[in-house]
Design a protein around this motif. Structure first.
Motif, PDB file in Angstrom:
ATOM      1  N   ARG A 159      24.639  40.000  -2.409  1.00 22.86           N
ATOM      2  CA  ARG A 159      23.756  40.292  -1.290  1.00 22.86           C
ATOM      3  C   ARG A 159      22.714  39.196  -1.095  1.00 22.86           C
ATOM      4  NH1 ARG A 159      20.331  45.742  -1.570  1.00 22.86           N
ATOM      5  NH2 ARG A 159      19.134  44.522  -3.070  1.00 22.86           N
ATOM      6  N   ALA A 160      22.209  38.696  -2.229  1.00 17.58           N
ATOM      7  CA  ALA A 160      21.137  37.690  -2.164  1.00 17.58           C
ATOM      8  C   ALA A 160      21.630  36.385  -1.539  1.00 17.58           C
ATOM      9  CB  ALA A 160      20.603  37.427  -3.566  1.00 17.58           C
TER      10      ALA A 160
ATOM     11  N   ARG B  31      33.332  47.945  13.756  1.00 20.20           N
ATOM     12  CA  ARG B  31      32.941  46.626  13.241  1.00 20.20           C
ATOM     13  C   ARG B  31      33.679  46.271  11.951  1.00 20.20           C
ATOM     14  NH1 ARG B  31      27.313  45.153  15.400  1.00 20.20           N
ATOM     15  NH2 ARG B  31      27.236  46.448  17.254  1.00 20.20           N
TER      16      ARG B  31
ATOM     17  N   VAL C 256      23.567  36.071   1.152  1.00 16.54           N
ATOM     18  CA  VAL C 256      23.775  36.115   2.607  1.00 16.54           C
ATOM     19  C   VAL C 256      22.547  36.707   3.296  1.00 16.54           C
ATOM     20  CG1 VAL C 256      26.295  36.275   2.484  1.00 16.54           C
ATOM     21  CG2 VAL C 256      24.929  38.365   2.466  1.00 16.54           C
ATOM     22  N   SER C 257      22.427  36.464   4.595  1.00 14.33           N
ATOM     23  CA  SER C 257      21.288  36.988   5.353  1.00 14.33           C
ATOM     24  C   SER C 257      21.402  38.506   5.481  1.00 14.33           C
ATOM     25  CB  SER C 257      21.256  36.359   6.741  1.00 14.33           C
ATOM     26  OG  SER C 257      22.288  36.904   7.536  1.00 14.33           O
ATOM     27  N   GLY C 258      20.281  39.153   5.819  1.00 17.57           N
ATOM     28  CA  GLY C 258      20.279  40.603   6.007  1.00 17.57           C
ATOM     29  C   GLY C 258      21.338  41.060   7.008  1.00 17.57           C
ATOM     30  N   PRO C 259      21.344  40.485   8.221  1.00 15.85           N
ATOM     31  CA  PRO C 259      22.363  40.921   9.203  1.00 15.85           C
ATOM     32  C   PRO C 259      23.789  40.682   8.716  1.00 15.85           C
ATOM     33  CG  PRO C 259      20.597  39.755  10.312  1.00 15.85           C
ATOM     34  CD  PRO C 259      20.337  39.622   8.836  1.00 15.85           C
TER      35      PRO C 259
ATOM     36  N   TRP D 158      24.836  40.671   5.674  1.00 19.18           N
ATOM     37  CA  TRP D 158      25.116  41.688   4.662  1.00 19.18           C
ATOM     38  C   TRP D 158      25.470  43.015   5.321  1.00 19.18           C
ATOM     39  CZ3 TRP D 158      26.467  42.366  -0.126  1.00 19.18           C
ATOM     40  CH2 TRP D 158      26.289  43.616  -0.715  1.00 19.18           C
ATOM     41  N   ARG D 159      24.683  43.406   6.312  1.00 13.65           N
ATOM     42  CA  ARG D 159      24.887  44.725   6.923  1.00 13.65           C
ATOM     43  C   ARG D 159      26.104  44.756   7.838  1.00 13.65           C
ATOM     44  NH1 ARG D 159      19.024  44.819   6.180  1.00 13.65           N
ATOM     45  NH2 ARG D 159      18.674  43.601   8.067  1.00 13.65           N
ATOM     46  N   ARG D 160      26.635  43.600   8.204  1.00 10.84           N
ATOM     47  CA  ARG D 160      27.923  43.623   8.901  1.00 10.84           C
ATOM     48  C   ARG D 160      29.050  43.932   7.927  1.00 10.84           C
ATOM     49  NH1 ARG D 160      25.434  39.795  12.357  1.00 10.84           N
ATOM     50  NH2 ARG D 160      25.969  38.041  11.028  1.00 10.84           N
TER      51      ARG D 160
ATOM     52  N   ASP E 111      20.076  47.356   2.229  1.00 12.44           N
ATOM     53  CA  ASP E 111      18.944  46.436   2.310  1.00 12.44           C
ATOM     54  C   ASP E 111      18.067  46.713   3.528  1.00 12.44           C
ATOM     55  OD1 ASP E 111      17.433  44.536   1.127  1.00 12.44           O
ATOM     56  OD2 ASP E 111      18.591  42.816   1.819  1.00 12.44           O
ATOM     57  N   LEU E 112      17.939  47.994   3.875  1.00 11.84           N
ATOM     58  CA  LEU E 112      17.080  48.357   5.010  1.00 11.84           C
ATOM     59  C   LEU E 112      15.636  48.577   4.571  1.00 11.84           C
ATOM     60  CD1 LEU E 112      19.466  50.724   6.982  1.00 11.84           C
ATOM     61  CD2 LEU E 112      18.442  48.617   7.849  1.00 11.84           C
TER      62      LEU E 112
ATOM     63  N   TYR F 278      25.661  51.148   7.174  1.00  9.64           N
ATOM     64  CA  TYR F 278      24.999  52.414   6.863  1.00  9.64           C
ATOM     65  C   TYR F 278      25.008  53.283   8.107  1.00  9.64           C
ATOM     66  CZ  TYR F 278      20.929  55.503   6.318  1.00  9.64           C
ATOM     67  OH  TYR F 278      20.077  56.575   6.301  1.00  9.64           O
TER      68      TYR F 278
END
Lengths: 214, 268
Positions: free
Chosen positions: A73-74, A146, A76-79, A81-83, A58-59, A87
């Motif tokens: 994905r939809a 992480r 949760v927030s972007g950050p 999700w990326r935790r 989602d970048l 990538y």
């Protein structure tokens, strides 16, 4: 020779599910990656492999359903999700002076560096001193500490010697056994075979398609 | 208002003669600056006389709506100027809107302070106060906003990959952009800080010099200048802060992505 990518059925964890992913320059109809599985991503340069990984992380703006386990994905927030879905770009980028400055808990790096074939004190090094191979491995370490559930690896071993490639494959193998899953972009057919003997994702001219082997 | 002695036009012509020196140098060294120099000088003279005539008229009638309209026109020109100074402005109306909105906020607050405190003109909307003061605040805010926004965009362009590397690890975009925002603000405020630090030592501000030349007592001119410098600094600071925040906001989205695609495409 151990088989780090042989999937054990009791891996636990949650896999990745991608449905009808679309962005300019790329269409992926749908595929799953099970917990403990690594799916090689292959295709010519410029075919859209990086676009695919960036879209899943989602970048970049994109449409489609992506979920890790039962977390969409939809939802949760972007950050957040990326935790879960980390990538690691083909070319690493750095934003502080020393290696340690890039780690919230530098102790985690100390635990990881021997497995990556780096000296124990490499955390204290200034980033400017790192070779391209060291940068690549430390950028991977940045994501691994992480504990993400999904690893999106863009040619993580492209600039490395055979020994370092084997070390990285072993480290990722460990993550998979703990229940993570991975998409791994590679141009090396033998590596793709090692990563997954059953299937891979082929990206050609902006189309991502699953290929199965007998 | 105290009336000051008028300046004979011949003196202005004599002062304009000073330009012959750089003009000659340009011709001698083939710098190609003669034309732009002349055009700029003529533009300056025309613009100053035009605003002088407008001010003269406004001072006679003192209609609040016209005064506000003139301030709005000045603001619009300032916004256009900021956008023109950007190598890669935000695409669409944003490139113009962010700068104009930020300067409008800085201008409003600074003028508000001026009207509410020391200046207290009568009538409160006195064109003779609002227009020159507004012009000085806008002129400085314009430089500050243009510098700050350019610095942020340059930072995002050159360090975008490092910002995205942090986003990829789950950092929120405001955390990833923070060092760039900080640097952009420092850039935008640097001329203001330098001007305040050097005022009185290295240079005497034009307004104060003008007042003293026109016969105002130096200490009175100093206090007025101090007030104006503070209004300018405050207006510029607020404008730059807002412009950087809005630009950073526009360069990110609700999914905490970096949206460099919202800048005007780079010219090839």
């Amino acid at each position: 020779m151990p088989e780090p990518f042989e999937r054990s059925e009791d891996a636990g964890g949650s896999g990745l599910r991608v449905v009808a992913l679309r962005r300019p320059g790329l269409v992926a109809e749908g595929f799953d990656v099970a917990a403990g599985e690594c799916l090689p991503v292959m295709g010519p340069s410029g075919a859209g492999k990086t676009l695919l990984l960036r879209a899943i992380a989602d970048l970049d703006p994109n449409r489609g359903e992506v979920a890790v386990g039962d977390v969409a994905r939809a939802a949760v927030s972007g950050p957040a999700w990326r935790r879960r879905v980390a990538y690691v770009a083909a070319e690493s980028a750095w934003w502080a002076q020393t290696v340690d400055d890039h780690f919230a808990v530098p102790q985690r790096l100390v635990e990881l560096v021997p497995a990556l074939g780096l000296p124990a004190d490499s955390g204290e090094w200034p980033v400017a001193r790192l070779s391209s191979g060291e940068r690549q491995r430390l950028a991977l370490a940045r994501a691994l500490v992480r504990d993400p559930q999904v690893l999106l690896l863009d040619e993580p071993t492209a600039a490395l010697d055979a020994d370092s490639v084997a070390r990285i494959e072993a480290v990722i193998g460990q993550c998979l056994r703990r229940g993570a899953c991975a998409l791994w972009v590679t141009h090396d057919a033998a590596q793709a075979q090692r990563l997954n003997r059953h299937r891979r994702l082929a990206v050609n001219a902006g189309q991502a398609r699953l290929e199965r082997f007998r | 208002m105290t009336s000051a002695p008028d300046l004979p036009l011949t003196h202005l012509v004599l002062a304009a003669g000073l330009l012959a020196l750089p003009l000659g140098a340009s011709a001698w060294l083939r710098l190609g600056l003669a034309r732009p120099l002349l055009v700029a000088a003529v533009r300056m003279a025309a613009q100053l006389f035009a605003i002088g005539l407008v001010l003269d008229a406004l001072l006679r009638v003192q209609v609040p709506l016209w005064i506000a309209a003139l301030l709005a026109v000045m603001l619009a020109f300032a916004g256009r100027e900021v956008r023109a100074r950007q190598e890669r402005p935000l695409a669409g109306a944003w490139g113009y809107g962010v700068a104009t909105l930020s300067m409008a906020a800085g201008l409003t607050v600074a003028l508000g302070v001026a009207l509410a405190t020391a200046v207290r003109p009568d009538p409160w909307f006195d064109a003779g106060v609002l227009i020159p003061l507004g012009g000085m605040i806008l002129g400085n805010a314009m430089t500050g906003v243009a510098l700050a926004v350019s610095a942020l965009v340059r930072g995002v362009e050159s360090e975008g990959r490092a910002v995205e590397a942090q986003l990829a690890l789950g950092e929120p975009i405001d955390v990833a952009l923070r060092p760039l925002v900080r640097r952009a603000l420092a850039q935008g405020l640097m001329p203001t800080i330098n001007a305040m630090a050097a005022t009185g030592l290295v240079f005497l501000p034009g307004m104060m010099t003008g007042q003293i030349l026109a016969g105002v007592a130096p200490l009175v001119a100093v206090k007025m200048q101090l007030l104006v410098m503070l209004l300018i600094s405050g207006g510029t600071g607020l404008g730059a802060l807002l412009a950087v925040r809005l630009t950073a906001h526009r360069l990110s989205d609700e999914r905490h992505r970096l949206r460099i695609d919202r800048l005007v495409p780079r010219r090839r």
